[in-house]
Design a protein around this motif. Sequence first.
Motif, PDB file in Angstrom:
ATOM      1  N   LEU A 268       0.831  -1.209   0.000  1.00 58.32           N
ATOM      2  CA  LEU A 268       0.000   0.000   0.000  1.00 58.32           C
ATOM      3  C   LEU A 268       0.868   1.263   0.000  1.00 58.32           C
ATOM      4  N   GLN A 269       1.938   1.239   0.783  1.00 64.07           N
ATOM      5  CA  GLN A 269       2.841   2.390   0.852  1.00 64.07           C
ATOM      6  C   GLN A 269       3.494   2.645  -0.501  1.00 64.07           C
ATOM      7  N   PHE A 270       3.979   1.584  -1.134  1.00 60.83           N
ATOM      8  CA  PHE A 270       4.645   1.741  -2.432  1.00 60.83           C
ATOM      9  C   PHE A 270       3.648   2.203  -3.497  1.00 60.83           C
ATOM     10  N   MET A 271       2.440   1.667  -3.471  1.00 59.29           N
ATOM     11  CA  MET A 271       1.411   2.087  -4.423  1.00 59.29           C
ATOM     12  C   MET A 271       1.102   3.571  -4.263  1.00 59.29           C
ATOM     13  N   GLN A 272       0.986   4.032  -3.013  1.00 65.76           N
ATOM     14  CA  GLN A 272       0.682   5.440  -2.775  1.00 65.76           C
ATOM     15  C   GLN A 272       1.811   6.324  -3.281  1.00 65.76           C
ATOM     16  N   GLU A 273       3.059   5.910  -3.053  1.00 67.09           N
ATOM     17  CA  GLU A 273       4.194   6.684  -3.537  1.00 67.09           C
ATOM     18  C   GLU A 273       4.173   6.816  -5.060  1.00 67.09           C
ATOM     19  N   ILE A 274       3.828   5.725  -5.725  1.00 67.40           N
ATOM     20  CA  ILE A 274       3.778   5.751  -7.186  1.00 67.40           C
ATOM     21  C   ILE A 274       2.630   6.629  -7.675  1.00 67.40           C
TER      22      ILE A 274
END
Length: 293
Positions: A280-286
Amino acid sequence: MPEGQIRKAISGFYYVKYDGGTVRCRGRGVFRKRKITPLVGDWVTYVQEGQEDATITEVHPRKNELVRPPVSNIDLALLAVSIVEPAFSSSLLDRFLVLVESHGIQPVICLTKKDKTNESELQAAEEAATYYRSIGYDVLLTSINEPDLLNKIRPYLEEKTTVLAGQSGVGKSTLLNTLLPGLSLETGEISESLGRGKHTTRHVELHEVAGGLVADTPGFSSLEFETLEKQEVGSCFPEFAKAAEQCKFRGCLHLKEPSCEVKRQVESGEILKSRYDHYLQFMQEIMDRKPRY
């Protein structure tokens, strides 16, 4: 024209290994106009100019490339992550895994400094290793002073081009010194105030180790997903990719979609919740990333 592989890049020079030895090269001036930057690991064509110098005229197609560290044509990534000093970070490990998975590189997780752990720290590391092995990764728990270290790592290195990556202070240079004692790379102390090591590797070079090539690279303090798109992230988590076959909707992003098998397995404990949190964190960053034009 002769061909070879760039084994070292430093101060604008490229050191190309060919059958008869090594030649020092510069890149063609037109490369800059074409936005071509030769990388360590590239196979190139060059023209000899005098006895010692040459010019690279062509960079052959790459199967992959990394931006930081700037290396190409990598088969395997040996990801050095410390258990202590600095403390183990599953978030950082997952960043490395997603990055190398997105480039089609086989990762091997190397948990370092086992000899410096207490009982609870070692148990936590072994539990983490068990999970990562269960989803298909090779995981090694290592101590720098263990006599059998080279034999433990050798099978992964043979006939492969390997990038040795990890944050500063985890023991990458010490690890490579153990693999190749004559190299004597400089190692750095851990900064107690920052909890991380000082950068000690100043250029990228491929070294012949255990029947393969290993790139000693600068340490990382952060990683950004500069080219990865949100639709690709799930495939970089092996257990997500497997579970996604049973999601109701094709192309499920495992966010708010109904009948998502990934979310079901997170709730049941089959998928580690921290892995999903990192996803979820990586998706939000992208999704927050500024668009590139």
